[in-house]
Scaffold this motif. Structure first.
Motif, PDB file in Angstrom:
ATOM      1  N   PRO A 186       0.854  -1.178   0.000  1.00 29.67           N
ATOM      2  CA  PRO A 186       0.000   0.000   0.000  1.00 29.67           C
ATOM      3  C   PRO A 186       0.898   1.239   0.000  1.00 29.67           C
ATOM      4  O   PRO A 186       1.772   1.381   0.836  1.00 29.67           O
ATOM      5  CB  PRO A 186      -0.793  -0.120   1.308  1.00 29.67           C
ATOM      6  CG  PRO A 186       0.055  -0.972   2.183  1.00 29.67           C
ATOM      7  CD  PRO A 186       0.848  -1.867   1.271  1.00 29.67           C
ATOM      8  N   ALA A 187       0.735   2.075  -0.975  1.00 30.46           N
ATOM      9  CA  ALA A 187       1.623   3.221  -1.100  1.00 30.46           C
ATOM     10  C   ALA A 187       0.806   4.484  -1.316  1.00 30.46           C
ATOM     11  O   ALA A 187      -0.363   4.431  -1.694  1.00 30.46           O
ATOM     12  CB  ALA A 187       2.567   3.022  -2.280  1.00 30.46           C
ATOM     13  N   GLY A 188       1.470   5.602  -1.105  1.00 30.30           N
ATOM     14  CA  GLY A 188       0.826   6.869  -1.403  1.00 30.30           C
ATOM     15  C   GLY A 188       0.581   6.981  -2.896  1.00 30.30           C
ATOM     16  O   GLY A 188       1.070   6.175  -3.689  1.00 30.30           O
ATOM     17  N   GLN A 189      -0.162   7.963  -3.287  1.00 31.99           N
ATOM     18  CA  GLN A 189      -0.571   8.093  -4.688  1.00 31.99           C
ATOM     19  C   GLN A 189       0.634   8.154  -5.630  1.00 31.99           C
ATOM     20  O   GLN A 189       0.668   7.455  -6.642  1.00 31.99           O
ATOM     21  CB  GLN A 189      -1.442   9.324  -4.862  1.00 31.99           C
ATOM     22  CG  GLN A 189      -2.043   9.429  -6.237  1.00 31.99           C
ATOM     23  CD  GLN A 189      -3.031  10.573  -6.336  1.00 31.99           C
ATOM     24  OE1 GLN A 189      -3.091  11.410  -5.463  1.00 31.99           O
ATOM     25  NE2 GLN A 189      -3.775  10.594  -7.414  1.00 31.99           N
ATOM     26  N   GLU A 190       1.623   8.963  -5.326  1.00 31.86           N
ATOM     27  CA  GLU A 190       2.795   9.078  -6.192  1.00 31.86           C
ATOM     28  C   GLU A 190       3.558   7.756  -6.267  1.00 31.86           C
ATOM     29  O   GLU A 190       3.982   7.323  -7.337  1.00 31.86           O
ATOM     30  CB  GLU A 190       3.728  10.172  -5.688  1.00 31.86           C
ATOM     31  CG  GLU A 190       3.143  11.554  -5.807  1.00 31.86           C
ATOM     32  CD  GLU A 190       4.022  12.609  -5.161  1.00 31.86           C
ATOM     33  OE1 GLU A 190       5.115  12.263  -4.674  1.00 31.86           O
ATOM     34  OE2 GLU A 190       3.610  13.770  -5.147  1.00 31.86           O
ATOM     35  N   HIS A 191       3.703   7.121  -5.121  1.00 33.60           N
ATOM     36  CA  HIS A 191       4.418   5.848  -5.079  1.00 33.60           C
ATOM     37  C   HIS A 191       3.624   4.753  -5.778  1.00 33.60           C
ATOM     38  O   HIS A 191       4.211   3.872  -6.405  1.00 33.60           O
ATOM     39  CB  HIS A 191       4.749   5.457  -3.644  1.00 33.60           C
ATOM     40  CG  HIS A 191       5.707   6.399  -2.990  1.00 33.60           C
ATOM     41  ND1 HIS A 191       7.012   6.534  -3.402  1.00 33.60           N
ATOM     42  CD2 HIS A 191       5.544   7.282  -1.982  1.00 33.60           C
ATOM     43  CE1 HIS A 191       7.616   7.448  -2.663  1.00 33.60           C
ATOM     44  NE2 HIS A 191       6.743   7.926  -1.795  1.00 33.60           N
ATOM     45  N   ALA A 192       2.300   4.812  -5.677  1.00 32.16           N
ATOM     46  CA  ALA A 192       1.463   3.816  -6.350  1.00 32.16           C
ATOM     47  C   ALA A 192       1.615   3.933  -7.864  1.00 32.16           C
ATOM     48  O   ALA A 192       1.687   2.930  -8.576  1.00 32.16           O
ATOM     49  CB  ALA A 192       0.001   3.983  -5.944  1.00 32.16           C
ATOM     50  N   VAL A 193       1.682   5.163  -8.360  1.00 32.66           N
ATOM     51  CA  VAL A 193       1.873   5.374  -9.795  1.00 32.66           C
ATOM     52  C   VAL A 193       3.226   4.837 -10.226  1.00 32.66           C
ATOM     53  O   VAL A 193       3.340   4.137 -11.236  1.00 32.66           O
ATOM     54  CB  VAL A 193       1.736   6.873 -10.159  1.00 32.66           C
ATOM     55  CG1 VAL A 193       2.190   7.138 -11.588  1.00 32.66           C
ATOM     56  CG2 VAL A 193       0.301   7.340  -9.954  1.00 32.66           C
ATOM     57  N   ARG A 194       4.251   5.139  -9.462  1.00 37.56           N
ATOM     58  CA  ARG A 194       5.600   4.676  -9.793  1.00 37.56           C
ATOM     59  C   ARG A 194       5.682   3.154  -9.724  1.00 37.56           C
ATOM     60  O   ARG A 194       6.287   2.515 -10.592  1.00 37.56           O
ATOM     61  CB  ARG A 194       6.612   5.313  -8.822  1.00 37.56           C
ATOM     62  CG  ARG A 194       8.025   4.970  -9.144  1.00 37.56           C
ATOM     63  CD  ARG A 194       8.417   5.591 -10.454  1.00 37.56           C
ATOM     64  NE  ARG A 194       9.774   5.206 -10.775  1.00 37.56           N
ATOM     65  CZ  ARG A 194      10.224   5.048 -11.988  1.00 37.56           C
ATOM     66  NH1 ARG A 194       9.446   5.295 -13.008  1.00 37.56           N
ATOM     67  NH2 ARG A 194      11.456   4.693 -12.205  1.00 37.56           N
ATOM     68  N   LEU A 195       5.063   2.563  -8.705  1.00 33.40           N
ATOM     69  CA  LEU A 195       5.053   1.118  -8.578  1.00 33.40           C
ATOM     70  C   LEU A 195       4.365   0.485  -9.792  1.00 33.40           C
ATOM     71  O   LEU A 195       4.849  -0.506 -10.346  1.00 33.40           O
ATOM     72  CB  LEU A 195       4.346   0.691  -7.288  1.00 33.40           C
ATOM     73  CG  LEU A 195       4.214  -0.804  -7.052  1.00 33.40           C
ATOM     74  CD1 LEU A 195       5.589  -1.462  -6.972  1.00 33.40           C
ATOM     75  CD2 LEU A 195       3.423  -1.056  -5.779  1.00 33.40           C
ATOM     76  N   GLN A 196       3.285   1.063 -10.229  1.00 31.58           N
ATOM     77  CA  GLN A 196       2.578   0.541 -11.406  1.00 31.58           C
ATOM     78  C   GLN A 196       3.459   0.640 -12.653  1.00 31.58           C
ATOM     79  O   GLN A 196       3.483  -0.266 -13.473  1.00 31.58           O
ATOM     80  CB  GLN A 196       1.260   1.296 -11.631  1.00 31.58           C
ATOM     81  CG  GLN A 196       0.428   0.744 -12.768  1.00 31.58           C
ATOM     82  CD  GLN A 196      -0.019  -0.691 -12.529  1.00 31.58           C
ATOM     83  OE1 GLN A 196      -0.452  -1.048 -11.450  1.00 31.58           O
ATOM     84  NE2 GLN A 196       0.106  -1.516 -13.552  1.00 31.58           N
TER      85      GLN A 196
END
Length: 179
Positions: free
Chosen positions: A93-103
């Motif tokens: 579970p990541a913050g929005q910016e990290h979620a985008v980067r993870l994707q």
């Protein structure tokens, strides 16, 4: 009287094998690959062919079994990718910016050719040694190392081309913004 054995001649059966493969996979390149796989299997199993048996039927049976094996392998691969994607989504579970980067990174990983992705996964994620991973994949260790090297190079190239997400910062004003 000397008995002559029929030669193991598959050349005369190539047209039938190609037609059947094309009917199964509906793609000329995949059909050629399927025929190739079937012929390799037939050559490896040539001692199991009964003399006097129908070579064409035997070869078509091998081709069909190779096709079924490919279907099973593709279904298994799709299922593993879907499960890996679900697990990755649940595990970080990541913050929005990290979620985008993870994707973005996940997409880059799944865009790698299958053999590179498998090799990199076993070594980098499953923490297998090169020897263990090569044994698991049934390939020489040098081939494994080459695949991992190419996979890492592609991911490095992705990293260099993908802009970093800028981190937003809250900047406090002095209370006198009219200056």
């Amino acid at each position: 009287m000397e008995r002559k054995e029929r030669p193991f001649d598959v050349i005369g059966q190539l047209a039938a094998l190609r037609r059947y493969a094309r009917a199964l996979v509906r793609n000329a390149d995949e059909a050629e690959d399927l025929v190739h796989d079937a012929l390799v299997r037939a050559f490896e199993k040539r001692k199991s062919f009964r003399s006097g048996g129908n070579l064409r039927t035997w070869l078509l049976s091998i081709l069909h079994n190779a096709y079924i094996d490919r279907l099973r392998q593709n279904r298994s691969l799709t299922r593993r990718h879907d499960e890996a994607a679900v697990e990755a989504e649940q595990s970080l579970p990541a913050g929005q910016e990290h979620a985008v980067r993870l994707q973005q990174v996940r997409d880059a990983f799944f865009d790698l050719p299958e053999e590179q992705r498998e090799a990199l996964h076993l070594v980098a994620i499953e923490d297998l040694s090169y020897q263990e991973a090569a044994s698991a994949l049934g390939i020489p260790i040098g081939t494994l190392m080459s695949r991992i090297s190419r996979a890492r190079a592609q991911l490095r190239e992705f990293e260099q081309k993908t802009p970093r997400i800028s981190h937003l910062r809250l900047i406090e004003g002095s209370g006198n913004e009219s200056n």
